[in-house]
Design an enzyme around this catalytic site. Structure first.
Site, PDB file in Angstrom:
ATOM      1  N   ASP A  74      24.492 -12.554  20.714  1.00 15.03           N
ATOM      2  CA  ASP A  74      23.996 -13.874  21.088  1.00 15.03           C
ATOM      3  C   ASP A  74      24.924 -14.899  20.423  1.00 15.03           C
ATOM      4  O   ASP A  74      25.818 -14.545  19.654  1.00 15.03           O
ATOM      5  CB  ASP A  74      22.539 -14.043  20.682  1.00 15.03           C
ATOM      6  CG  ASP A  74      22.362 -14.067  19.177  1.00 15.03           C
ATOM      7  OD1 ASP A  74      23.361 -13.991  18.439  1.00 15.03           O
ATOM      8  OD2 ASP A  74      21.209 -14.155  18.727  1.00 15.03           O
ATOM      9  N   ASP A 253      16.601  -7.879  26.154  1.00 14.09           N
ATOM     10  CA  ASP A 253      16.648  -7.509  24.740  1.00 14.09           C
ATOM     11  C   ASP A 253      15.379  -8.041  24.112  1.00 14.09           C
ATOM     12  O   ASP A 253      14.844  -9.056  24.559  1.00 14.09           O
ATOM     13  CB  ASP A 253      17.850  -8.139  24.025  1.00 14.09           C
ATOM     14  CG  ASP A 253      17.574  -9.583  23.656  1.00 14.09           C
ATOM     15  OD1 ASP A 253      17.669 -10.458  24.555  1.00 14.09           O
ATOM     16  OD2 ASP A 253      17.236  -9.860  22.494  1.00 14.09           O
TER      17      ASP A 253
END
Lengths: 358, 358
Positions: A74, A253
């Site tokens: 991320d 996720d």
């Protein structure tokens, strides 16, 4: 989709390896028992510790943690908003103090790209602002527009730099727009226009009702091209995942399978088990008769409950392997059902069971 | 030695599985990676949680934790003295309150046998009083004499009962006598006379200097028959173990490899590593080039340090597997050197390295 470290069959669930480890799970267990195709690392955590110098000397996150399959990072945006202290946001970027030692830092869209170049994940994420829920339309609009301007800066920096370790990386932009249809459509258009290899949906699963999340996902998926993977960030429960696959999402996720495991909560094909419950104390049946990992058949519910109640590390290990195996198996079943053409029927029968508390 | 669950080659080190789990290690890792031949359970812990009802319903500890190789349980005596609260000792036995919930309990020598029959370990231990260090000669003598009277009661109860799960168990008596040669010799005589399949040495490694421990061990080993396994309880460092093997000891157990692992301390063939040390932060070499387990070659020192500093569970997992593998390999090397007839020379070269801090 194909990355420098291998192919990923979608739909795919990515176990979260926050600080370079999927908590309580060995890398070989991720590969051989859980059958993870790709795992996720968190830029904010890795940037603060071990830090970029170590990351670069090690030759990137793959080599540092010994994981030779695909990795995604991320951008740090989400953690900066949820974990860092005294954060301050302006057009240039975000200044914040570390939750570990209070040290001061600054992330710009460009720097978020540089950091992720250094971490070296196969898929890296644009630097965005993740709006909270609830969020006024006015703030959501301004934030989305800034996220779009930041995206341009991310793309520019990404395109003028190269992977540091001899393999290619790819950048996914992120749709924002809170729970507003007009903003979500507008954002999806802007994101699709950047024409990247995959697209992400951010700012959901932040406290809004599930129905609202599905609604926004549906709007966004009507615009994001179906020929490219769509990644719904931070989602979710097994039922959330199946519903979102039905809406066209390909990648997920979530910390839920591992975090809940450490609290003694198991996801199974028959429903949700709270392992701390007294009723399991003398249940010597295997953890999950339908389970796909060795822990399911090796250990009993009574034993796992004992470990959880006694706060033994092995309890977290067993429950984490179970939950991740369950998630990975669930999305691989979804893939099979899609190929067979009977996904919806299967999904509808599954979501009821999945949310049952047993 | 041979037990109902298989043979044990000596010298042997027994990983400690306090509450039915060797902390942070899966049972299959104990077998396949660490090559443990036998593990230890703690009667005090298992009696309090999950308790005897669960233990009996499960069919004993082997089945409860899914471990089909030999098991040994201590008698609970040591933990009653070191962990329980408000313990009160008299000729009949020991009353104490649980460290978990303050509930009141009473262990007699007979009850310690009954409990261990229910847990079902292959080797069970006599109920003794473990004297602290330092300890006056007068107290040590009286305590030893009571331990001998308790031993008679243990043997009587053990001999008039049977294993509960269709296999035989065996009872080891325990030599006491603190750090006094006259008492140790007297106790060893009394213990040897009970003519059991193996004999244990207790009350050492409780704070006395290592030289004193070796001296007492030597005296005791001069009396305990060398044709039967001698078990030095709660010992110790790798050097302690090699020195004690030289004195004739065959079996060991200690929490050190796992407890120190959780604090980031590794035992290696080159010496002791404090993984928290700054010097390892950019050392990308494997954890232990001479190591025998997969973690040694799979992960780097820098990665393990990162996990330890970040308090990640995987750090405890890796370090525990490393340390236990190291201990198990060390005693198997000792076995080989004994067979080859060059143990002493090897031992003398090893003990210097083992205690070095690197």
């Amino acid at each position: 989709m194909t990355t420098a470290h291998g192919r990923i069959l979608t739909p795919a669930f990515m176990p979260v390896g926050t600080a370079g480890t999927v908590k309580a799970v060995h890398q070989r267990e991720l590969k051989d028992d859980i059958h993870a195709q790709i795992i996720l690392g968190n830029t904010y955590h890795l940037y603060l510790r071990p830090g970029l110098k170590i990351m670069e000397q090690a030759g990137g996150l793959h080599k540092f943690i010994k994981w030779d399959l695909p990795l995604l990072t991320d951008s740090g945006g989400y953690q900066v908003y949820s974990l860092a202290e005294r954060r301050k946001i302006n057009e240039e970027g975000v200044s914040f103090t570390s939750h570990i030692d209070g040290s001061k830092h600054f992330f710009s869209p460009e720097y978020a790209m540089d950091i992720q170049r250094t971490i070296g994940a196969d898929i890296i994420m644009a630097f965005d602002e993740c709006t909270p829920y609830p969020c006024e339309h006015d703030y959501a609009k301004k934030s989305m527009e800034m996220t779009h301007r930041w995206l341009k800066r991310c793309c520019r920096r990404f395109d003028e730099t190269e992977g540091k370790y001899g393999y290619d990386q790819t950048l996914f932009p992120i749709v924002q727009g809170s729970v507003y249809k007009d903003l979500r459509l507008q954002s999806a258009e802007a994101i699709a226009e950047t024409n990247r290899e995959g697209n992400a949906i951010g700012g959901l699963s932040v406290g809004e009702p599930a129905e609202m999340m599905y609604e926004m996902t549906e709007h966004v998926c009507s615009i994001l091209p179906e020929s490219k993977p769509r990644y719904l960030m931070g989602v979710g429960t097994p039922a959330n995942i199946l519903e979102s696959i039905a809406l066209g999402v390909d990648m997920f996720d979530c910390v839920m399978p591992t975090r809940n495991a450490r609290n003694g909560m198991l996801f199974t094909s028959e429903g949700i088990i709270n392992m701390r419950n007294e009723k399991w104390k003398d249940d010597y049946s295997e953890i999950d008769p339908n389970g796909t990992s060795f822990v399911d058949h090796e250990y009993s519910k009574a034993y796992l409950r004992h470990l959880v109640i006694s706060k033994e590390i092995l309890g977290a290990q067993i429950a984490s392997i179970h939950n991740l195996s369950f998630y990975l198996h669930l999305v691989s079943e979804a893939r099979k059902k899609i190929e067979e053409g009977n996904f919806l029927e299967w999904k509808n029968s599954m979501v009821k069971k999945l949310a049952t508390r047993i």
